[in-house]
Design a protein around this motif. Structure first.
Motif, PDB file in Angstrom:
ATOM      1  N   ARG A  23      -3.687 -18.999  42.186  1.00  0.00           N
ATOM      2  CA  ARG A  23      -4.627 -18.431  41.212  1.00  0.00           C
ATOM      3  C   ARG A  23      -4.395 -16.924  41.071  1.00  0.00           C
ATOM      4  NH1 ARG A  23     -10.385 -18.260  42.907  1.00  0.00           N
ATOM      5  NH2 ARG A  23      -9.731 -20.138  43.982  1.00  0.00           N
ATOM      6  N   TYR A  24      -4.167 -16.247  42.187  1.00  0.00           N
ATOM      7  CA  TYR A  24      -3.892 -14.809  42.151  1.00  0.00           C
ATOM      8  C   TYR A  24      -2.650 -14.524  41.312  1.00  0.00           C
ATOM      9  CZ  TYR A  24      -2.063 -10.311  43.719  1.00  0.00           C
ATOM     10  OH  TYR A  24      -1.530  -9.047  43.758  1.00  0.00           O
ATOM     11  N   ARG A  25      -1.583 -15.268  41.560  1.00  0.00           N
ATOM     12  CA  ARG A  25      -0.347 -15.065  40.805  1.00  0.00           C
ATOM     13  C   ARG A  25      -0.552 -15.354  39.320  1.00  0.00           C
ATOM     14  NH1 ARG A  25       1.495 -18.213  44.825  1.00  0.00           N
ATOM     15  NH2 ARG A  25       2.250 -19.775  43.366  1.00  0.00           N
ATOM     16  N   LYS A  26      -1.306 -16.396  39.002  1.00  0.00           N
ATOM     17  CA  LYS A  26      -1.575 -16.727  37.591  1.00  0.00           C
ATOM     18  C   LYS A  26      -2.366 -15.615  36.902  1.00  0.00           C
ATOM     19  CE  LYS A  26      -1.435 -21.732  38.083  1.00  0.00           C
ATOM     20  NZ  LYS A  26      -2.221 -22.967  38.150  1.00  0.00           N
ATOM     21  N   LEU A  27      -3.375 -15.086  37.585  1.00  0.00           N
ATOM     22  CA  LEU A  27      -4.183 -14.013  36.996  1.00  0.00           C
ATOM     23  C   LEU A  27      -3.350 -12.758  36.779  1.00  0.00           C
ATOM     24  CD1 LEU A  27      -7.497 -14.420  39.026  1.00  0.00           C
ATOM     25  CD2 LEU A  27      -7.180 -14.838  36.580  1.00  0.00           C
ATOM     26  N   LEU A  28      -2.542 -12.421  37.759  1.00  0.00           N
ATOM     27  CA  LEU A  28      -1.700 -11.241  37.638  1.00  0.00           C
ATOM     28  C   LEU A  28      -0.663 -11.434  36.528  1.00  0.00           C
ATOM     29  CD1 LEU A  28      -1.317  -8.470  38.880  1.00  0.00           C
ATOM     30  CD2 LEU A  28       0.176  -9.516  40.587  1.00  0.00           C
ATOM     31  N   ARG A  29      -0.055 -12.610  36.495  1.00  0.00           N
ATOM     32  CA  ARG A  29       0.925 -12.924  35.441  1.00  0.00           C
ATOM     33  C   ARG A  29       0.256 -12.820  34.071  1.00  0.00           C
ATOM     34  NH1 ARG A  29       2.301 -17.569  37.245  1.00  0.00           N
ATOM     35  NH2 ARG A  29       4.205 -16.895  38.297  1.00  0.00           N
ATOM     36  N   ARG A  30      -0.936 -13.379  33.921  1.00  0.00           N
ATOM     37  CA  ARG A  30      -1.664 -13.339  32.655  1.00  0.00           C
ATOM     38  C   ARG A  30      -1.963 -11.895  32.238  1.00  0.00           C
ATOM     39  NH1 ARG A  30      -6.655 -16.417  33.427  1.00  0.00           N
ATOM     40  NH2 ARG A  30      -5.173 -18.055  33.901  1.00  0.00           N
ATOM     41  N   ALA A  31      -2.340 -11.059  33.195  1.00  0.00           N
ATOM     42  CA  ALA A  31      -2.641  -9.659  32.888  1.00  0.00           C
ATOM     43  C   ALA A  31      -1.385  -8.924  32.414  1.00  0.00           C
ATOM     44  CB  ALA A  31      -3.228  -8.968  34.111  1.00  0.00           C
ATOM     45  N   PHE A  32      -0.272  -9.151  33.104  1.00  0.00           N
ATOM     46  CA  PHE A  32       0.978  -8.514  32.671  1.00  0.00           C
ATOM     47  C   PHE A  32       1.395  -9.009  31.296  1.00  0.00           C
ATOM     48  CE2 PHE A  32       2.043  -7.588  37.275  1.00  0.00           C
ATOM     49  CZ  PHE A  32       1.904  -6.223  37.123  1.00  0.00           C
ATOM     50  N   ARG A  33       1.301 -10.303  31.068  1.00  0.00           N
ATOM     51  CA  ARG A  33       1.684 -10.839  29.753  1.00  0.00           C
ATOM     52  C   ARG A  33       0.812 -10.266  28.647  1.00  0.00           C
ATOM     53  NH1 ARG A  33       4.152 -16.819  29.571  1.00  0.00           N
ATOM     54  NH2 ARG A  33       5.557 -16.567  31.329  1.00  0.00           N
ATOM     55  N   ALA A  34      -0.481 -10.153  28.902  1.00  0.00           N
ATOM     56  CA  ALA A  34      -1.386  -9.609  27.883  1.00  0.00           C
ATOM     57  C   ALA A  34      -1.017  -8.164  27.550  1.00  0.00           C
ATOM     58  CB  ALA A  34      -2.830  -9.693  28.360  1.00  0.00           C
ATOM     59  N   ALA A  35      -0.756  -7.364  28.571  1.00  0.00           N
ATOM     60  CA  ALA A  35      -0.390  -5.962  28.329  1.00  0.00           C
ATOM     61  C   ALA A  35       0.947  -5.871  27.600  1.00  0.00           C
ATOM     62  CB  ALA A  35      -0.328  -5.213  29.659  1.00  0.00           C
ATOM     63  N   LEU A  36       1.900  -6.682  28.012  1.00  0.00           N
ATOM     64  CA  LEU A  36       3.210  -6.651  27.375  1.00  0.00           C
ATOM     65  C   LEU A  36       3.164  -7.206  25.952  1.00  0.00           C
ATOM     66  CD1 LEU A  36       5.314  -7.675  30.473  1.00  0.00           C
ATOM     67  CD2 LEU A  36       5.350  -5.444  29.346  1.00  0.00           C
ATOM     68  N   LYS A  37       2.306  -8.184  25.704  1.00  0.00           N
ATOM     69  CA  LYS A  37       2.144  -8.696  24.337  1.00  0.00           C
ATOM     70  C   LYS A  37       1.567  -7.625  23.427  1.00  0.00           C
ATOM     71  CE  LYS A  37       1.735 -13.639  25.210  1.00  0.00           C
ATOM     72  NZ  LYS A  37       0.841 -14.814  25.190  1.00  0.00           N
ATOM     73  N   ARG A  38       0.635  -6.837  23.952  1.00  0.00           N
ATOM     74  CA  ARG A  38       0.094  -5.729  23.153  1.00  0.00           C
ATOM     75  C   ARG A  38       1.198  -4.720  22.838  1.00  0.00           C
ATOM     76  NH1 ARG A  38      -4.203  -6.391  26.757  1.00  0.00           N
ATOM     77  NH2 ARG A  38      -3.544  -4.580  27.991  1.00  0.00           N
ATOM     78  N   ALA A  39       2.044  -4.451  23.825  1.00  0.00           N
ATOM     79  CA  ALA A  39       3.166  -3.529  23.589  1.00  0.00           C
ATOM     80  C   ALA A  39       4.124  -4.099  22.545  1.00  0.00           C
ATOM     81  CB  ALA A  39       3.901  -3.248  24.899  1.00  0.00           C
ATOM     82  N   ALA A  40       4.369  -5.402  22.606  1.00  0.00           N
ATOM     83  CA  ALA A  40       5.256  -6.035  21.617  1.00  0.00           C
ATOM     84  C   ALA A  40       4.616  -6.011  20.236  1.00  0.00           C
ATOM     85  CB  ALA A  40       5.580  -7.464  22.039  1.00  0.00           C
ATOM     86  N   ALA A  41       3.312  -6.240  20.169  1.00  0.00           N
ATOM     87  CA  ALA A  41       2.620  -6.247  18.876  1.00  0.00           C
ATOM     88  C   ALA A  41       2.667  -4.876  18.198  1.00  0.00           C
ATOM     89  CB  ALA A  41       1.172  -6.685  19.060  1.00  0.00           C
ATOM     90  N   SER A  42       2.742  -3.829  19.011  1.00  0.00           N
ATOM     91  CA  SER A  42       2.818  -2.491  18.423  1.00  0.00           C
ATOM     92  C   SER A  42       4.266  -1.988  18.370  1.00  0.00           C
ATOM     93  CB  SER A  42       1.936  -1.512  19.205  1.00  0.00           C
ATOM     94  OG  SER A  42       2.416  -1.378  20.525  1.00  0.00           O
ATOM     95  N   SER A  43       5.208  -2.925  18.504  1.00  0.00           N
ATOM     96  CA  SER A  43       6.648  -2.647  18.398  1.00  0.00           C
ATOM     97  C   SER A  43       7.179  -1.679  19.463  1.00  0.00           C
ATOM     98  CB  SER A  43       6.993  -2.118  17.006  1.00  0.00           C
ATOM     99  OG  SER A  43       6.630  -3.079  16.032  1.00  0.00           O
ATOM    100  N   GLU A  44       6.492  -1.612  20.596  1.00  0.00           N
ATOM    101  CA  GLU A  44       6.973  -0.767  21.693  1.00  0.00           C
ATOM    102  C   GLU A  44       8.078  -1.453  22.483  1.00  0.00           C
ATOM    103  OE1 GLU A  44       3.796   1.118  24.033  1.00  0.00           O
ATOM    104  OE2 GLU A  44       2.451   0.441  22.447  1.00  0.00           O
ATOM    105  N   ILE A  45       8.031  -2.792  22.539  1.00  0.00           N
ATOM    106  CA  ILE A  45       9.058  -3.576  23.223  1.00  0.00           C
ATOM    107  C   ILE A  45       9.339  -4.812  22.370  1.00  0.00           C
ATOM    108  CG2 ILE A  45       8.407  -2.802  25.557  1.00  0.00           C
ATOM    109  CD1 ILE A  45       7.052  -5.566  25.940  1.00  0.00           C
TER     110      ILE A  45
END
Length: 90
Positions: A23-45
């Motif tokens: 559960r810890y790994r899933k929550l951490l993975r989800r948090a990283f994906r959410a932050a990285l998706k926001r970066a992708a949505a704003s064309s940063e990555i």
């Protein structure tokens, strides 16, 4: 640190411990994906790097906690976290 230490301690963890560390790994993975998706949505990555970077960052966070627990030199931990920051921003 407690979750990472638990992950490092148990090869064949009892089911309740395995469930919590999973559960810890899933929550951490989800948090990283959410932050990285926001970066992708704003064309940063690029969008195609979101999933692999999230996995790499998850592993780096766990590794850094294990380094701290093992008494590694602080500079080693800082170097690892600096690499994580560069990976997230690249």
């Amino acid at each position: 640190c407690l979750a990472a230490n638990t992950i490092g301690e148990f090869r064949d963890a009892p089911p309740p411990i395995a469930e919590r560390t999973s559960r810890y790994r899933k929550l951490l993975r989800r948090a990283f994906r959410a932050a990285l998706k926001r970066a992708a949505a704003s064309s940063e990555i690029p969008a195609e790097v979101v999933a692999p970077r999230a996995e790499a960052l998850l592993s780096i966070v766990i590794a850094s906690s294990l380094l701290v627990a093992a008494g590694a030199p602080a500079q080693d931990v800082r170097d690892l976290l600096r690499a994580a920051r560069a990976l997230a921003a690249a």
